[in-house]
Scaffold this active site. Structure first.
Site, PDB file in Angstrom:
ATOM      1  N   SER A  36      -4.977   4.790  -4.067  1.00 49.32           N
ATOM      2  CA  SER A  36      -5.117   4.851  -2.620  1.00 49.32           C
ATOM      3  C   SER A  36      -6.591   4.688  -2.264  1.00 49.32           C
ATOM      4  O   SER A  36      -7.399   5.577  -2.544  1.00 49.32           O
ATOM      5  CB  SER A  36      -4.587   6.201  -2.112  1.00 49.32           C
ATOM      6  OG  SER A  36      -4.985   6.378  -0.779  1.00 49.32           O
ATOM      7  N   LYS A  91       8.091  -6.742  -1.128  1.00 49.94           N
ATOM      8  CA  LYS A  91       8.187  -7.964  -0.344  1.00 49.94           C
ATOM      9  C   LYS A  91       7.175  -7.931   0.787  1.00 49.94           C
ATOM     10  O   LYS A  91       6.803  -6.835   1.201  1.00 49.94           O
ATOM     11  CB  LYS A  91       9.604  -8.176   0.198  1.00 49.94           C
ATOM     12  CG  LYS A  91      10.248  -7.001   0.910  1.00 49.94           C
ATOM     13  CD  LYS A  91       9.743  -6.443   2.171  1.00 49.94           C
ATOM     14  CE  LYS A  91       9.500  -7.356   3.335  1.00 49.94           C
ATOM     15  NZ  LYS A  91       9.167  -6.574   4.580  1.00 49.94           N
TER      16      LYS A  91
HETATM   17  P1  NAP Z   1       1.189   0.745   5.028  1.00 53.15           P
HETATM   18  O1  NAP Z   1       1.836   1.996   5.481  1.00 53.15           O
HETATM   19  O2  NAP Z   1       0.097   0.150   5.836  1.00 53.15           O
HETATM   20  O3  NAP Z   1       0.687   1.014   3.537  1.00 53.15           O
HETATM   21  C1  NAP Z   1      -0.034   0.088   2.799  1.00 53.15           C
HETATM   22  C2  NAP Z   1      -0.884   0.850   1.827  1.00 53.15           C
HETATM   23  O4  NAP Z   1      -1.549  -0.069   0.950  1.00 53.15           O
HETATM   24  C3  NAP Z   1      -1.988   1.676   2.497  1.00 53.15           C
HETATM   25  O5  NAP Z   1      -1.886   2.997   2.045  1.00 53.15           O
HETATM   26  C4  NAP Z   1      -3.275   1.016   2.022  1.00 53.15           C
HETATM   27  O6  NAP Z   1      -4.289   1.965   1.806  1.00 53.15           O
HETATM   28  C5  NAP Z   1      -2.849   0.443   0.698  1.00 53.15           C
HETATM   29  N1  NAP Z   1      -3.740  -0.614   0.235  1.00 53.15           N
HETATM   30  C6  NAP Z   1      -4.296  -1.631   0.922  1.00 53.15           C
HETATM   31  N2  NAP Z   1      -5.068  -2.370   0.104  1.00 53.15           N
HETATM   32  C7  NAP Z   1      -4.992  -1.803  -1.117  1.00 53.15           C
HETATM   33  C8  NAP Z   1      -5.580  -2.095  -2.376  1.00 53.15           C
HETATM   34  N3  NAP Z   1      -6.380  -3.145  -2.557  1.00 53.15           N
HETATM   35  N4  NAP Z   1      -5.312  -1.270  -3.423  1.00 53.15           N
HETATM   36  C9  NAP Z   1      -4.502  -0.221  -3.266  1.00 53.15           C
HETATM   37  N5  NAP Z   1      -3.923   0.117  -2.104  1.00 53.15           N
HETATM   38  C10 NAP Z   1      -4.160  -0.669  -1.037  1.00 53.15           C
HETATM   39  O7  NAP Z   1       2.275  -0.406   4.838  1.00 53.15           O
HETATM   40  P2  NAP Z   1       3.806  -0.242   4.406  1.00 53.15           P
HETATM   41  O8  NAP Z   1       4.658  -0.120   5.609  1.00 53.15           O
HETATM   42  O9  NAP Z   1       3.944   0.754   3.332  1.00 53.15           O
HETATM   43  O10 NAP Z   1       4.073  -1.725   3.859  1.00 53.15           O
HETATM   44  C11 NAP Z   1       3.542  -2.171   2.631  1.00 53.15           C
HETATM   45  C12 NAP Z   1       4.407  -3.326   2.153  1.00 53.15           C
HETATM   46  O11 NAP Z   1       5.726  -2.849   1.956  1.00 53.15           O
HETATM   47  C13 NAP Z   1       4.488  -4.483   3.148  1.00 53.15           C
HETATM   48  O12 NAP Z   1       4.404  -5.707   2.492  1.00 53.15           O
HETATM   49  C14 NAP Z   1       5.846  -4.322   3.770  1.00 53.15           C
HETATM   50  O13 NAP Z   1       6.428  -5.558   4.112  1.00 53.15           O
HETATM   51  C15 NAP Z   1       6.639  -3.682   2.644  1.00 53.15           C
HETATM   52  N6  NAP Z   1       7.757  -2.894   3.153  1.00 53.15           N
HETATM   53  C16 NAP Z   1       7.583  -1.993   4.167  1.00 53.15           C
HETATM   54  C17 NAP Z   1       8.692  -1.325   4.674  1.00 53.15           C
HETATM   55  C18 NAP Z   1       8.552  -0.300   5.774  1.00 53.15           C
HETATM   56  O14 NAP Z   1       9.579   0.196   6.247  1.00 53.15           O
HETATM   57  N7  NAP Z   1       7.355   0.082   6.182  1.00 53.15           N
HETATM   58  C19 NAP Z   1       9.957  -1.569   4.163  1.00 53.15           C
HETATM   59  C20 NAP Z   1      10.093  -2.433   3.091  1.00 53.15           C
HETATM   60  C21 NAP Z   1       8.993  -3.108   2.599  1.00 53.15           C
HETATM   61  P3  NAP Z   1      -5.421   2.206   2.920  1.00 53.15           P
HETATM   62  O15 NAP Z   1      -4.716   2.753   4.102  1.00 53.15           O
HETATM   63  O16 NAP Z   1      -6.333   3.175   2.233  1.00 53.15           O
HETATM   64  O17 NAP Z   1      -6.039   0.842   3.161  1.00 53.15           O
END
Ligand code: NAP
Length: 319
Positions: A36, A91
């Protein structure tokens, strides 16, 4: 028996909502570390600020699950494969088609598992629809309606509207992953209209016109109208539905994101949300078999929509 160790890279919404509970419920991996960048912690599991730091500290790690936004996936996945780890990618699997192609080739070279986890494909209702369409019978039409409120499901996630963040294709690609899974042959994007808010980079709504391309094996399927209507501005009732009408008039309704199938209005397959448990079981099996599972087709359809689409500017968007 010692479980394979797994590092979770990106401790955001999907990691907390789905990955961590599914890893615990299936009991097939030992969650050994999380990464993280902002230092968020998951109780009882060592946390690192970067994947590089994690790999340096834990050289015996077996696998990683990349749960970051798509823009940084390519670098992280290539680094993990280089270090000899098996990789599950959330994805959409990469920001571009060439990045995914490179990762696919890289995984083959280093002989490690690469798994593009299209979660919507892991529903029994989707599998049942695929089975029925594979039995034959011409399709008359397919209509995808994927409309949700971005403020409700992605609050404050500015990366979605930044270049490389996919915009409304972030959820829309789930529908396309179901479409490519259930159709017995290829599908092509013939046209699209993409609406981009004046103050953002990626579409807030997209309408796609597609066509199936398997006339030879499935009679009249080529030329069958297939549409997708993606919208992030949906307030009130949320819709994630695919309606398929067969030439004989039979109607297949895949609703609730692909978790429920009704045939002519009669519920046929439905299960509570266990997509991510299936995903981790599949990942475990792929590793045991020394295999990869890379499905690039949903990403191709999004890229194609961007290539043939007409781009329009619409009202600015703010949270
Ligand atoms: P999110 O809440 O914004 O989480 C993304 C995480 O990735 C953040 O904690 C961010 O940390 C971290 N991150 C960014 N750059 C990074 C790096 N270089 N190394 C390690 N960690 C890093 O987004 P999310 O909703 O979980 O979605 C993430 C992915 O999952 C997307 O592609 C989305 O399409 C997929 N997804 C999401 C859902 C959903 O319901 N949300 C459902 C299925 C799939 P920081 O905040 O510290 O930058």
């Amino acid at each position: 028996m010692t479980l394979p160790t797994l590092g979770l890279v990106g401790l955001g919404k999907i990691a907390r909502d789905q990955h961590i509970p599914a890893i615990a419920a299936t009991g097939l991996f030992d969650l050994a570390a999380v990464v993280s960048p902002d230092g968020a912690v998951y109780e009882g599991v060592p946390t690192f600020r970067s994947q590089t730091e994690m790999l340096d500290t834990l050289p015996d790690l077996d696998a990683v699950a990349i749960c970051t936004p798509p823009a940084v996936r390519h670098g992280l996945t290539a680094e993990a494969l280089r270090a000899g780890l098996h990789v599950l990618i959330e994805k959409p699997p990469a920001a571009t088609v060439s990045e995914l192609q490179h990762l696919t080739e890289k995984a083959a070279t280093v002989r490690r598992t690469l798994f593009t986890a299209w979660h919507s494909q892991f529903n029994p209702a989707v599998e049942e629809t695929r089975r029925r369409l594979a039995e034959g019978g011409a399709i008359r039409s397919v209509a995808i309606t994927w409309k949700e409120d971005v403020r409700r499901w992605h609050p404050g996630q500015d990366w979605i509207f930044a270049a490389g963040g996919f915009g409304v294709f972030d959820p829309g690609i789930n529908a396309l992953s179901i479409l490519t899974r259930i159709l017995p042959g290829p599908v092509f994007v013939r046209g699209a209209e993409l609406l981009v808010p004046a103050n953002r980079d990626t579409p807030i709504a997209a309408m796609l016109e597609m066509q199936a391309g398997y006339a030879v094996t499935h009679g009249s399927a080529a030329g069958v109208p297939m549409t997708a209507d993606f919208d992030f501005r949906q307030e009130g009732e949320q819709t994630w539905a695919i309606a398929i009408v067969m030439a004989d008039g039979t109607r297949l309704d895949l609703t609730r994101g692909g978790t429920r199938l009704a045939i002519d209005g009669v519920p046929t397959a439905e299960e509570p949300d266990t997509e991510y448990q299936r995903i981790y079981r599949h990942f475990h099996r792929l590793i045991a078999d020394g295999a990869c599972d890379v499905d690039a087709r949903p990403l191709h359809l999004v890229a194609d929509a961007c290539l043939v689409g007409r781009w329009r500017t619409t009202d600015a968007f703010d949270w």
